[in-house]
Design a protein around this motif. Structure first.
Motif, PDB file in Angstrom:
ATOM      1  N   LEU B  41       0.859  -1.187   0.000  1.00  0.00           N
ATOM      2  CA  LEU B  41       0.000   0.000   0.000  1.00  0.00           C
ATOM      3  C   LEU B  41       0.897   1.238   0.000  1.00  0.00           C
ATOM      4  CD1 LEU B  41      -2.506  -0.917   2.899  1.00  0.00           C
ATOM      5  CD2 LEU B  41      -2.839  -1.307   0.450  1.00  0.00           C
ATOM      6  N   ARG B  42       0.394   2.309  -0.565  1.00  0.00           N
ATOM      7  CA  ARG B  42       1.111   3.579  -0.554  1.00  0.00           C
ATOM      8  C   ARG B  42       0.195   4.676  -0.026  1.00  0.00           C
ATOM      9  NH1 ARG B  42       6.617   4.327  -0.744  1.00  0.00           N
ATOM     10  NH2 ARG B  42       7.549   3.309  -2.545  1.00  0.00           N
ATOM     11  N   HIS B  55       0.846 -15.325   5.389  1.00  0.00           N
ATOM     12  CA  HIS B  55       2.239 -15.616   5.751  1.00  0.00           C
ATOM     13  C   HIS B  55       3.051 -14.327   5.632  1.00  0.00           C
ATOM     14  CE1 HIS B  55       1.501 -19.928   5.619  1.00  0.00           C
ATOM     15  NE2 HIS B  55       0.915 -19.762   4.454  1.00  0.00           N
ATOM     16  N   GLY B  56       4.089 -14.233   6.464  1.00  0.00           N
ATOM     17  CA  GLY B  56       5.010 -13.103   6.355  1.00  0.00           C
ATOM     18  C   GLY B  56       4.581 -11.908   7.184  1.00  0.00           C
ATOM     19  N   ARG B  57       5.499 -10.936   7.272  1.00  0.00           N
ATOM     20  CA  ARG B  57       5.226  -9.755   8.089  1.00  0.00           C
ATOM     21  C   ARG B  57       5.309  -8.492   7.247  1.00  0.00           C
ATOM     22  NH1 ARG B  57       8.132  -8.533  12.618  1.00  0.00           N
ATOM     23  NH2 ARG B  57       9.974  -9.537  11.761  1.00  0.00           N
ATOM     24  N   VAL B  58       4.515  -7.527   7.661  1.00  0.00           N
ATOM     25  CA  VAL B  58       4.368  -6.266   6.924  1.00  0.00           C
ATOM     26  C   VAL B  58       4.657  -5.109   7.876  1.00  0.00           C
ATOM     27  CG1 VAL B  58       2.748  -4.794   5.674  1.00  0.00           C
ATOM     28  CG2 VAL B  58       2.595  -7.284   5.440  1.00  0.00           C
ATOM     29  N   ALA B  59       5.434  -4.137   7.401  1.00  0.00           N
ATOM     30  CA  ALA B  59       5.679  -2.922   8.188  1.00  0.00           C
ATOM     31  C   ALA B  59       4.743  -1.831   7.692  1.00  0.00           C
ATOM     32  CB  ALA B  59       7.127  -2.481   8.040  1.00  0.00           C
ATOM     33  N   VAL B  60       3.965  -1.281   8.610  1.00  0.00           N
ATOM     34  CA  VAL B  60       3.094  -0.145   8.284  1.00  0.00           C
ATOM     35  C   VAL B  60       3.897   1.117   8.611  1.00  0.00           C
ATOM     36  CG1 VAL B  60       0.915   1.014   8.777  1.00  0.00           C
ATOM     37  CG2 VAL B  60       1.040  -1.490   8.808  1.00  0.00           C
ATOM     38  N   GLU B  61       4.099   1.947   7.605  1.00  0.00           N
ATOM     39  CA  GLU B  61       5.042   3.070   7.760  1.00  0.00           C
ATOM     40  C   GLU B  61       4.375   4.396   7.414  1.00  0.00           C
ATOM     41  OE1 GLU B  61       9.026   0.691   6.212  1.00  0.00           O
ATOM     42  OE2 GLU B  61       8.010   2.079   4.864  1.00  0.00           O
ATOM     43  N   LEU B  81      -4.627  -6.120   6.779  1.00  0.00           N
ATOM     44  CA  LEU B  81      -3.851  -4.969   6.305  1.00  0.00           C
ATOM     45  C   LEU B  81      -4.751  -4.118   5.425  1.00  0.00           C
ATOM     46  CD1 LEU B  81      -1.236  -3.366   5.725  1.00  0.00           C
ATOM     47  CD2 LEU B  81      -0.786  -5.000   3.884  1.00  0.00           C
ATOM     48  N   GLY B  82      -4.897  -2.847   5.785  1.00  0.00           N
ATOM     49  CA  GLY B  82      -5.681  -1.929   4.973  1.00  0.00           C
ATOM     50  C   GLY B  82      -7.087  -1.768   5.525  1.00  0.00           C
ATOM     51  N   LEU B  83      -7.316  -0.605   6.166  1.00  0.00           N
ATOM     52  CA  LEU B  83      -8.633  -0.337   6.735  1.00  0.00           C
ATOM     53  C   LEU B  83      -9.327   0.808   5.996  1.00  0.00           C
ATOM     54  CD1 LEU B  83      -7.564  -0.578  10.488  1.00  0.00           C
ATOM     55  CD2 LEU B  83      -8.840  -2.283   9.200  1.00  0.00           C
ATOM     56  N   PRO B  88     -14.705   6.504   3.445  1.00  0.00           N
ATOM     57  CA  PRO B  88     -14.438   7.547   2.442  1.00  0.00           C
ATOM     58  C   PRO B  88     -13.331   8.472   2.935  1.00  0.00           C
ATOM     59  CG  PRO B  88     -16.786   7.330   2.866  1.00  0.00           C
ATOM     60  CD  PRO B  88     -16.079   6.507   3.898  1.00  0.00           C
ATOM     61  N   PRO B  89     -12.478   9.002   2.116  1.00  0.00           N
ATOM     62  CA  PRO B  89     -12.513   8.982   0.644  1.00  0.00           C
ATOM     63  C   PRO B  89     -11.774   7.785   0.040  1.00  0.00           C
ATOM     64  CG  PRO B  89     -10.773  10.441   1.382  1.00  0.00           C
ATOM     65  CD  PRO B  89     -11.397   9.873   2.618  1.00  0.00           C
ATOM     66  N   TYR B  90     -11.609   6.717   0.792  1.00  0.00           N
ATOM     67  CA  TYR B  90     -11.004   5.478   0.285  1.00  0.00           C
ATOM     68  C   TYR B  90      -9.579   5.703  -0.236  1.00  0.00           C
ATOM     69  CZ  TYR B  90     -16.059   4.568   0.234  1.00  0.00           C
ATOM     70  OH  TYR B  90     -17.392   4.494   0.547  1.00  0.00           O
ATOM     71  N   ARG B  91      -8.763   6.289   0.623  1.00  0.00           N
ATOM     72  CA  ARG B  91      -7.344   6.464   0.277  1.00  0.00           C
ATOM     73  C   ARG B  91      -6.495   5.941   1.430  1.00  0.00           C
ATOM     74  NH1 ARG B  91      -6.044   9.103  -4.224  1.00  0.00           N
ATOM     75  NH2 ARG B  91      -7.787  10.108  -5.304  1.00  0.00           N
ATOM     76  N   SER B  92      -5.407   5.284   1.086  1.00  0.00           N
ATOM     77  CA  SER B  92      -4.541   4.705   2.123  1.00  0.00           C
ATOM     78  C   SER B  92      -3.930   5.811   2.968  1.00  0.00           C
ATOM     79  CB  SER B  92      -3.428   3.874   1.487  1.00  0.00           C
ATOM     80  OG  SER B  92      -3.998   2.764   0.834  1.00  0.00           O
ATOM     81  N   THR B  93      -3.868   5.585   4.270  1.00  0.00           N
ATOM     82  CA  THR B  93      -3.324   6.608   5.176  1.00  0.00           C
ATOM     83  C   THR B  93      -1.885   6.297   5.583  1.00  0.00           C
ATOM     84  OG1 THR B  93      -4.292   5.390   7.017  1.00  0.00           O
ATOM     85  CG2 THR B  93      -5.577   7.234   6.135  1.00  0.00           C
ATOM     86  N   SER B  94      -1.332   5.206   5.076  1.00  0.00           N
ATOM     87  CA  SER B  94       0.069   4.882   5.389  1.00  0.00           C
ATOM     88  C   SER B  94       0.626   3.992   4.289  1.00  0.00           C
ATOM     89  CB  SER B  94       0.168   4.176   6.746  1.00  0.00           C
ATOM     90  OG  SER B  94      -0.732   3.104   6.799  1.00  0.00           O
TER      91      SER B  94
END
Lengths: 275, 153
Positions: B41-42, B55-61, B81-83, B88-94
């Motif tokens: 995610l961006r 599986h695996g680990r993810v860093a939320v940055e 991952l990803g809330l 709205p407005p449906y945009r990634s915050t991290s």
């Protein structure tokens, strides 16, 4: 000889070794002298002469070697003076005091330990005791929350625990750095991912009160009985023997009724701001 | 061979959805693999997907100019991952970066939002799973913000 003198009058003991743990925390190994070894969760009053006393938990199960081990974070004049001691220095010691971790109740059960910051020090003797008598206990799950990777205690020992099949040890930090490949986040997030049977588990937690409350509430939501969750409280102590009232916590004295309490006994008191 | 509906039902996050709900949700799901270092995610980009980590680990940055990327949280198997896909407005915050090889069930957010609009019961069932995660993460972030392990704690 009665144990009374070592409880009321400091015994001068020599520092045998020191290990810097973090920028402000040090582990001291002391000769034990007339001081009894103490149980996991108990504490001694350490007295750098002329400055005052501080209640410091026993941080290793080293009775067989006839040594006392304490890990001290230097945050005030007394604790900073203790943390600055060097091998050969002498300080006064009274103790051991207080009610320790429920090791007898823990036998045969899964043990969940949750430590935050310097709170790993009072829980380390539990880990030592379980590993020394491994077959007597069930699974051992340890969750350790630290501020940063550099502020973790007992780093060489942590590596051994992480690699050991005898326990499940996980660290999380509030803030990682470029070299940190481990977990980042609050310790309850790790706890939430762990699988254990709440009815067959005993939990022990030590760290900032707000962390212990969050941990205890999480474990209660998972179905654990309040009496099976144990927290280690901290207050300024003076006599350490339940006489002076310095550490009074509602109807309880942290020094003699605790510092370890079943959560059910103090849950309501922990939310009273005036105490 | 297991169907996608059967597979996603094994994930703790959706474990108690009904079979029918799982069938509907599975229509928006696919398997995904992310190699180490890949950004899943961006921040600021449309939240077109969310992931159930297998599986695996993810860093939320979060990225701050002159300070670089700062890891706020790490996530692992069993977690979501990803809330932002549901708000709205449906945009990634991290940003979200794969710390190692990561395998997920990836859900097409546009597809799932449409299904939730048409079937409010399904939307409510999903909301009941996402809101507790939001609350838990907010509570954890508050406690982290206290710097409780610092010298002044």
């Amino acid at each position: 000889m009665s144990a009374l003198p070592t409880r009321l009058a400091p015994v001068p003991l020599r520092v045998l070794a020191t290990t810097p743990e973090t920028a402000d925390s040090t582990t001291l190994v002391l000769e034990s002298g007339a001081i009894q070894p103490g149980a996991p969760g108990q504490f001694n009053m350490l007295y750098p002469f002329g400055l005052g006393e501080a209640a410091i938990s026993i941080s290793a199960d080293d009775a067989a070697a006839r040594r006392l081990v304490h890990t001290v974070r230097g945050v005030g004049p007394v604790s900073a003076a203790i943390a600055a001691l060097r091998p050969g220095d002498v300080l006064g010691v009274r103790g051991p005091f207080g009610v320790g971790w429920p090791m007898r109740q823990a036998r045969g059960r899964t043990i969940v330990l949750v430590a935050g910051g310097i709170g790993l020090a009072p829980l380390r003797p539990v880990i030592h005791a379980v590993l020394r008598e491994r077959a007597a206990y069930g699974r051992l799950l340890v969750f350790y929350g630290a501020r940063t990777p550099r502020e973790r205690l007992f780093v060489p020992e942590l590596a051994g625990w992480e690699a050991s099949a005898d326990l499940e040890f996980v660290t999380t930090v509030d803030s990682g750095d470029a070299n940190w490949g481990g977990h980042v986040g609050f310790v309850t997030a790790l706890l939430a991912q762990a699988r254990f049977d709440p009815a067959r588990t005993i939990a022990m937690t030590c760290g900032p009160e707000i962390m212990m409350r969050a941990v205890a509430n999480h474990l209660r939501e998972r179905g654990m009985a309040a009496e099976d969750i144990h927290v280690s409280m901290e207050r300024n102590m003076k006599c350490a023997a339940g006489l002076c009232g310095h550490c009074q916590f509602g109807p309880l004295f942290i020094c003699k009724d605790g510092p370890v309490f079943p959560y059910g006994r103090i849950a309501e008191l922990m939310t009273v701001r005036e105490i | 061979m297991k169907t996608m509906a059967g597979l996603i039902r094994e994930h703790p996050f959706l474990a108690d959805l009904t079979e029918a709900e799982c069938e509907v949700v599975a229509g928006c799901a696919k398997n995904a693999v992310f190699e180490p270092g890949t950004y899943i995610l961006r921040e600021g980009q449309p939240a077109n997907a969310f992931h159930l980590i297998r599986h695996g680990r993810v860093a939320v940055e979060i990225y701050a100019p002159r300070r670089g990327s700062h890891v706020l949280q790490t996530l692992g198997p069993g977690e979501i991952l990803g809330l932002s896909w549901i708000v709205p407005p449906y945009r990634s915050t991290s940003d979200a970066r794969a710390m190692e090889q990561v395998r997920t069930f990836s859900f097409d957010a546009v597809c799932l939002r449409e299904k939730c609009e048409k079937d409010p019961a399904l939307g409510y069932a999903l909301m009941k799973r996402f809101v507790p995660v939001l609350v838990q993460r907010m509570s954890a972030a508050r406690l982290q913000a206290l710097d409780m392990f610092g010298a002044q704690a």
